[in-house]
Scaffold this motif. Structure first.
Motif, mmCIF file in Angstrom:
data_model
loop_
_atom_site.group_PDB
_atom_site.id
_atom_site.type_symbol
_atom_site.label_atom_id
_atom_site.label_comp_id
_atom_site.label_asym_id
_atom_site.label_seq_id
_atom_site.Cartn_x
_atom_site.Cartn_y
_atom_site.Cartn_z
ATOM 1 N N ALA A 1 1.112 -1.161 0.025
ATOM 2 C CA ALA A 1 0.108 -0.294 0.041
ATOM 3 C C ALA A 1 0.836 1.193 -0.119
ATOM 4 C CB ALA A 1 -0.943 0.353 1.079
ATOM 5 N N SER A 2 1.492 0.766 0.669
ATOM 6 C CA SER A 2 2.337 2.736 0.967
ATOM 7 C C SER A 2 3.634 2.469 -0.482
ATOM 8 C CB SER A 2 3.985 2.645 1.856
ATOM 9 O OG SER A 2 4.279 1.267 1.746
ATOM 10 N N PHE A 3 3.849 1.613 -0.871
ATOM 11 C CA PHE A 3 4.662 1.302 -2.277
ATOM 12 C C PHE A 3 3.828 1.974 -3.546
ATOM 13 C CE2 PHE A 3 5.814 -0.450 -6.465
ATOM 14 C CZ PHE A 3 6.654 -0.687 -6.678
ATOM 15 N N SER A 4 2.639 2.200 -3.366
ATOM 16 C CA SER A 4 1.607 2.189 -4.281
ATOM 17 C C SER A 4 1.624 3.791 -4.259
ATOM 18 C CB SER A 4 0.501 1.351 -4.092
ATOM 19 O OG SER A 4 0.191 0.171 -3.874
ATOM 20 N N VAL A 5 1.126 4.781 -3.146
ATOM 21 C CA VAL A 5 0.786 5.613 -2.883
ATOM 22 C C VAL A 5 2.728 6.753 -3.486
ATOM 23 C CG1 VAL A 5 0.560 7.593 -1.396
ATOM 24 C CG2 VAL A 5 -0.786 5.176 -1.625
ATOM 25 N N THR A 6 3.642 5.687 -3.184
ATOM 26 C CA THR A 6 4.760 6.617 -3.211
ATOM 27 C C THR A 6 5.196 6.378 -4.883
ATOM 28 O OG1 THR A 6 5.495 5.746 -1.216
ATOM 29 C CG2 THR A 6 7.115 6.724 -2.880
ATOM 30 N N ARG A 7 4.896 5.667 -5.527
ATOM 31 C CA ARG A 7 5.070 5.096 -6.855
ATOM 32 C C ARG A 7 4.485 6.150 -7.403
ATOM 33 N NH1 ARG A 7 4.710 4.694 -11.572
ATOM 34 N NH2 ARG A 7 4.444 3.341 -13.033
ATOM 35 N N LEU A 8 2.825 6.602 -7.596
ATOM 36 C CA LEU A 8 2.554 7.824 -8.030
ATOM 37 C C LEU A 8 3.151 9.250 -7.671
ATOM 38 C CD1 LEU A 8 -1.059 6.974 -6.540
ATOM 39 C CD2 LEU A 8 -0.728 6.466 -8.632
ATOM 40 N N LEU A 9 4.029 9.247 -7.037
ATOM 41 C CA LEU A 9 4.746 10.494 -6.980
ATOM 42 C C LEU A 9 5.976 10.464 -7.393
ATOM 43 C CD1 LEU A 9 4.483 11.606 -2.878
ATOM 44 C CD2 LEU A 9 3.233 12.584 -5.119
ATOM 45 N N ILE A 10 6.693 9.188 -7.103
ATOM 46 C CA ILE A 10 8.263 9.190 -8.837
ATOM 47 C C ILE A 10 7.959 8.873 -9.449
ATOM 48 C CG2 ILE A 10 9.240 8.565 -5.765
ATOM 49 C CD1 ILE A 10 9.797 6.563 -5.777
ATOM 50 N N GLY A 11 7.121 7.765 -10.057
ATOM 51 C CA GLY A 11 6.602 7.831 -11.365
ATOM 52 C C GLY A 11 7.702 5.766 -11.967
ATOM 53 N N ASN A 12 7.428 5.244 -12.728
ATOM 54 C CA ASN A 12 8.058 4.154 -13.164
ATOM 55 C C ASN A 12 9.359 3.627 -12.914
ATOM 56 O OD1 ASN A 12 7.926 1.621 -13.763
ATOM 57 N ND2 ASN A 12 7.373 1.843 -16.841
ATOM 58 N N PRO A 13 10.412 4.400 -13.201
ATOM 59 C CA PRO A 13 12.125 3.700 -13.501
ATOM 60 C C PRO A 13 12.434 4.250 -11.572
ATOM 61 C CG PRO A 13 12.049 5.217 -15.205
ATOM 62 C CD PRO A 13 10.328 5.694 -14.330
ATOM 63 N N ALA A 14 11.694 5.390 -10.712
ATOM 64 C CA ALA A 14 12.353 5.659 -9.534
ATOM 65 C C ALA A 14 11.513 4.187 -9.136
ATOM 66 C CB ALA A 14 12.029 6.487 -8.959
ATOM 67 N N GLY A 15 10.208 3.192 -9.595
ATOM 68 C CA GLY A 15 9.060 2.958 -8.395
ATOM 69 C C GLY A 15 10.146 0.841 -8.697
ATOM 70 N N VAL A 16 10.400 1.713 -9.845
ATOM 71 C CA VAL A 16 10.616 0.246 -9.811
ATOM 72 C C VAL A 16 12.528 -0.361 -9.184
ATOM 73 C CG1 VAL A 16 12.806 -1.567 -11.391
ATOM 74 C CG2 VAL A 16 10.199 -0.762 -12.153
ATOM 75 N N PHE A 17 13.040 0.829 -8.684
ATOM 76 C CA PHE A 17 14.413 0.762 -7.663
ATOM 77 C C PHE A 17 13.793 0.473 -5.938
ATOM 78 C CE2 PHE A 17 17.971 2.321 -5.410
ATOM 79 C CZ PHE A 17 18.725 1.852 -6.276
ATOM 80 N N TRP A 18 13.002 1.738 -6.295
ATOM 81 C CA TRP A 18 12.262 1.891 -5.107
ATOM 82 C C TRP A 18 11.937 0.295 -4.436
ATOM 83 C CZ3 TRP A 18 12.184 3.040 -0.482
ATOM 84 C CH2 TRP A 18 10.934 4.168 0.316
ATOM 85 N N GLY A 19 11.154 -0.378 -5.376
ATOM 86 C CA GLY A 19 10.434 -1.926 -4.996
ATOM 87 C C GLY A 19 11.050 -2.750 -5.056
ATOM 88 N N TYR A 20 12.873 -3.122 -5.658
ATOM 89 C CA TYR A 20 13.859 -3.753 -4.995
ATOM 90 C C TYR A 20 14.612 -3.064 -3.312
ATOM 91 C CZ TYR A 20 14.204 -5.241 -8.930
ATOM 92 O OH TYR A 20 13.861 -6.972 -10.294
ATOM 93 N N ALA A 21 14.379 -1.939 -3.244
ATOM 94 C CA ALA A 21 15.050 -1.496 -1.974
ATOM 95 C C ALA A 21 14.028 -1.546 -0.720
ATOM 96 C CB ALA A 21 14.872 0.475 -2.022
ATOM 97 N N ILE A 22 12.959 -1.940 -0.410
ATOM 98 C CA ILE A 22 12.109 -2.301 0.279
ATOM 99 C C ILE A 22 11.569 -3.834 0.809
ATOM 100 C CG2 ILE A 22 10.971 0.174 0.342
ATOM 101 C CD1 ILE A 22 8.510 -1.493 -0.475
ATOM 102 N N GLY A 23 12.420 -4.845 -0.665
ATOM 103 C CA GLY A 23 12.814 -5.619 -0.030
ATOM 104 C C GLY A 23 11.744 -6.569 -1.513
#
Length: 225
Positions: A48-70
């Motif tokens: 849920a938190s990833f989904s909200v953050t992903r809306l702000l940071i976009g696709n490329p950073a969202g993919v990297f963010w996904g790896y960052a949170i495991g």
């Protein structure tokens, strides 16, 4: 005149159907996240938190963010694809229906001006290459581009709405897979130096993006005071 009204009404119906599809996907995705939360609160909260953050940071950073949170690669790809589908299927019809004056939503007007102005800048070049140009525009996003901007360009190119959606989303999905492949070893490389470094980079990016959005909003408010 009568034919133009009928044509606009027919196109408006397609866009309303796209909007309803987007809302349906949003509903099912929300239910899935809720089920995840009840089965595994920690994982559900992260998604849920990833989904909200992903809306702000976009696709490329969202993919990297996904790896960052495991998250694993499969979950990152699927969630990013679903979020992009929801965003495009909701924003595209709302912006187009507002542009056609079928809807009057004051909150959407600054977004409509920004997206259509940006689309007009790129339209001539992309239109020269047709569907391939639109696909490549969305596939390699730069600042101010992306699937929503691409969908507006597709609208100005007078593509059929569902063909437009197919081109834009296929390019977005393909780019998500590419990012997931490229960022996986990159995340591992950065994590090897400091496990907190990937999270720190994303947080810095998030602060920068939010700051830019606030400045834009203040400039918009100041302009109309």
């Amino acid at each position: 005149m009568k034919q133009d009204i009928e044509k606009n009404g027919f196109q408006g119906r397609h866009e309303r159907n796209i909007l309803l599809t987007g809302l349906g996907v949003l509903l099912f995705y929300s239910l899935w996240v809720c089920v995840k939360y009840f089965l595994n609160p920690e994982e559900g909260f992260l998604i849920a938190s990833f989904s909200v953050t992903r809306l702000l940071i976009g696709n490329p950073a969202g993919v990297f963010w996904g790896y960052a949170i495991g998250f694993n690669q499969g979950l990152i790809v699927i969630v990013n694809m679903i979020i992009d589908t929801i965003v495009v299927f909701i924003l595209y019809p709302l912006l187009v229906l507002t542009f056609k004056q079928f809807l009057d939503i004051p909150m959407l007007k600054p977004f409509k001006r920004r997206f259509f102005k940006n689309a007009e800048i790129h339209l001539k070049t992309i239109k020269r290459y047709g569907a391939l140009g639109l696909f490549l525009f969305v596939l390699f996003p730069l600042w101010g581009t992306g699937p929503v901007a691409g969908s507006i360009i597709g609208f100005l190119m007078k593509l059929r709405p569902w063909i437009n959606m197919s081109i834009v989303l296929s390019a977005t999905y393909f780019s998500t897979v590419i990012y997931s492949i490229v960022f996986k070893p990159l995340h591992g490389f950065i994590w090897a130096f400091d496990p907190k470094a990937p999270m720190f980079l994303i947080l810095v990016l998030l602060i920068i993006i939010i700051s830019i959005k606030i400045v834009r909003w203040l400039n918009y408010k100041r302009k109309w005071i």
